[in-house]
Design a protein around this motif. Structure first.
Motif, short mmCIF file in Angstrom:
data_model
loop_
_atom_site.label_atom_id
_atom_site.label_comp_id
_atom_site.label_asym_id
_atom_site.label_seq_id
_atom_site.Cartn_x
_atom_site.Cartn_y
_atom_site.Cartn_z
N SER A 243 0.80 -1.23 0.00
CA SER A 243 0.00 0.00 0.00
C SER A 243 0.84 1.28 0.00
O SER A 243 0.57 2.19 -0.81
N PRO A 244 1.88 1.42 0.86
CA PRO A 244 2.67 2.67 0.83
C PRO A 244 3.40 2.89 -0.50
O PRO A 244 3.78 4.02 -0.82
N LEU A 245 3.58 1.80 -1.25
CA LEU A 245 4.25 1.90 -2.55
C LEU A 245 3.26 2.11 -3.69
O LEU A 245 3.65 2.11 -4.86
N ARG A 246 1.98 2.28 -3.33
CA ARG A 246 0.90 2.43 -4.33
C ARG A 246 0.86 1.20 -5.25
O ARG A 246 0.75 1.32 -6.47
N VAL A 308 12.71 -2.14 -1.48
CA VAL A 308 11.83 -0.99 -1.74
C VAL A 308 12.19 -0.35 -3.08
O VAL A 308 11.30 -0.01 -3.89
N ARG A 312 9.67 -0.17 -6.34
CA ARG A 312 9.34 1.10 -7.02
C ARG A 312 9.66 1.00 -8.51
O ARG A 312 8.89 1.48 -9.36
N PRO A 434 4.91 -2.65 7.76
CA PRO A 434 4.78 -1.23 8.12
C PRO A 434 5.04 -0.99 9.61
O PRO A 434 4.79 -1.85 10.44
#
Length: 434
Positions: A243-246, A308, A312, A434
Motif C-alpha cells: 500500500s505505501p508503494l501504491r 523498496v 518502485r 509497516p
C-alpha cells in the motif's frame, strides 16, 4: 442479422494456432467455461428458451470464421438447444461426461461457438456448464452471459428479475475500431515505439530458467500443473506492505515471480507476459467478447538489491506496460517476429495471469432463480507458455495454479521456481512490514 468483418488480431493469431495444432493431429479446447453444480429444481425447458434468447442477444455466440481469408461471420448460425446429458453410474462418470462435452471442438466455420450443457443427477441436483469458444468470449464475458441467462431464465419461470441492461458497444464494433486504430498511422507509430522498447526482449519474451531442456518441436499438449495456496495472513501482510508503494498484493506477487526468474536464470533483464482485461470502455460492461490481451512486462532485479527500490522500479514498469495495453499483442508479434504470428511459441515464455478480488466482487454471487450454485471443477485446455501462472484472489488468500510444458521442464524444475517465489514473498512480508 448476419454481418461479415475482418477478424480481430486475437482471432488471427488463435485461428493460426488452431490450424497448426490440427496439422499435428491435436486439439486444444481453447474454451471459456463456467461449470457449476445447481442445487434445487431446474426447469430445463425454461432454461432452453432463455438460452436461445441469450444467443440472440449476443450474436457473436452464433459466429463462424473463414480461416483462410481471416473473416469473421457474426450471426452465421441459428441458436442451439441446451444439451442434456444422461446421468451415469456415479459422480466420476457424470463429471467425465460433462468434461467431454466441455472440451468438444466447435465448428469454427459454420458455428455456433457456444453451448450450454446440463446433466440432471437428481430432481434437485444438476451439473451445468456454460461453454464458449475463446474467440468470442473471455473470462469476464462469462460474467455477463451468466447474468443475462439468469435474468432470462427468471422471466421464463415467472420470477421477479431486473430488466436487462442495453449492450452499448457490441463486440464486433470494438473489433472494427481496434482494427482501424492499429491500421492508422498513430497506431503503427505506437506499435513501433513499443517494439523499440522491447528490442532485445521480444514480443514473446524468451525466459528459460534452470532445468530448461532446450528441446525443439515440443508437444504443447504434454503438460502438468500443480496448485499452491497463499494463506490469508500472508496476503494481508503483502497488501499492507504494498500500500505505501501504491501497489497491490498481486503486484508484489508478480514482482516476486520476476525475482525468482532472475535467481533461476541469471539474466539481467527478466520479462513475463501480463494478461489484461482490456475493458476500460464503459460501453463494454455488458458485452461478451474476447477483449483480454497480453502485454510484456520487463524488469531488472539485479540493479536494485534493496527491496523498496526494486518494487518502485517494478511499479514504474507496470505503469509503462499498461500504457500500451490497448495495443493487441498479436499485432506486436506481427511487427517484431512475423513468422510467429498464428503459431505456437517456440521460445519458453512465462505468464502472469491474475483474477483480483475486485473482479470477483464486481461479478457478485451467481443467482439463478430457484437454485443455489457451487463450483464444479472441470479441467479445460492448455496454455502455449512454457510456464503459465494463474493467481486467483479471494477473501481468504490466493490460489495459484502453475502449468508447465513437460518437454521443456520437469516438475522439480518448476517446483524450485515456485519455492523461490514463495520464499521471496515471506521475506518481503517480514522486511516491508509497516
Amino acid at each position: 442479422m448476419r454481418e461479415t468483418l475482418r477478424a480481430s488480431w486475437n482471432h488471427r493469431h488463435r485461428l493460426g494456432q488452431t490450424r497448426e495444432d490440427a496439422e499435428r493431429g491435436v486439439f486444444n479446447p481453447h474454451h471459456s467455461t463456467l461449470p457449476l453444480v445447481l442445487h434445487g429444481p431446474l426447469d430445463v425447458a425454461a432454461l432452453n428458451r432463455a438460452w436461445h434468447a441469450v444467443q440472440r442477444r449476443h450474436p457473436a455466440l452464433l459466429s463462424g470464421f473463414d480461416t483462410d481469408l481471416a473473416l469473421w461471420h457474426v450471426g452465421a448460425a441459428e441458436p442451439q438447444d441446451v444439451r442434456r446429458l444422461p446421468a451415469g453410474a456415479d459422480e466420476e462418470a457424470d463429471r467425465a461426461a460433462v468434461r467431454a462435452a466441455v472440451i468438444e471442438p466447435f465448428d469454427l466455420v459454420h458455428g455456433p461457438v457456444a453451448r450450454l450443457v446440463v446433466l440432471p443427477r437428481s430432481p434437485r441436483e444438476t451439473y451445468f456448464a456454460l461453454v464458449t469458444e475463446h474467440l468470442v468470449s473471455d473470462g469476464w464475458s462469462l460474467n455477463a452471459l451468466i447474468r443475462d441467462l439468469a435474468v432470462l431464465y427468471g422471466r421464463e419461470t415467472g420470477a421477479a428479475v431486473p430488466p436487462l441492461p442495453p449492450i452499448e458497444l457490441p463486440f464486433q464494433e470494438f473489433v472494427r475500431r481496434q482494427n482501424r486504430a492499429v491500421d492508422a498511422p498513430a497506431g503503427r507509430a505506437a506499435l513501433a515505439r513499443l517494439a523499440a522498447r522491447l528490442d532485445g526482449i521480444g514480443a514473446i519474451p524468451a525466459m528459460p530458467v534452470e532445468g530448461f531442456s532446450g528441446a525443439t518441436g515440443i508437444r504443447y499438449e504434454e503438460n502438468e500443473d500443480f496448485v499452491r495456496r497463499l494463506p490469508g495472513e500472508l496476503c494481508r501482510e503483502l497488501a499492507a506492505a504494498a500500500s505505501p508503494l501504491r501497489m497491490t498484493g498481486l503486484n508484489l506477487m508478480h514482482a516476486a515471480l520476476h525475482q525468482a526468474l532472475y535467481e533461476r536464470s541469471g539474466r539481467p533483464v527478466v520479462a513475463t507476459t501480463l494478461s489484461t482485461a482490456n475493458r476500460e470502455l464503459p460501453g463494454l460492461t455488458h458485452t461478451a467478447g474476447w477483449f483480454a490481451s497480453k502485454t510484456v512486462l520487463a524488469s531488472e532485479p539485479g540493479r536494485y538489491p534493496d527491496p523498496v527500490e526494486y518494487l518502485r522500479h517494478f511499479r514504474d514498469r507496470i505503469l509503462v506496460t499498461l500504457d500500451d495495453s490497448d495495443l493487441p499483442w498479436p499485432a506486436l508479434i506481427d511487427l517484431m517476429d512475423p513468422p510467429a504470428l498464428g503459431r505456437q511459441a517456440t521460445v519458453p515464455y512465462v505468464t502472469f495471469n491474475a483474477r483480483p478480488l475486485g473482479m470477483r466482487r464486481s461479478v457478485g454471487e451467481i443467482e439463478i432463480p430457484g437454485v443455489r450454485t457451487a463450483p464444479l471443477r472441470i479441467s479445460n485446455g492448455w496454455h502455449d507458455a512454457s510456464i503459465a501462472t494463474f493467481w486467483d484472489e479471494d477473501e481468504d488468500g490466493v490460489t495459484v495454479n502453475v502449468m508447465f510444458k513437460t518437454d521443456w521442464y520437469t516438475a522439480p524444475d518448476v517446483l524450485a521456481l515456485w519455492d523461490a517465489v514463495e520464499a521471496r514473498l515471506h521475506r518481503w512480508a517480514e522486511e516491508l512490514r509497516p
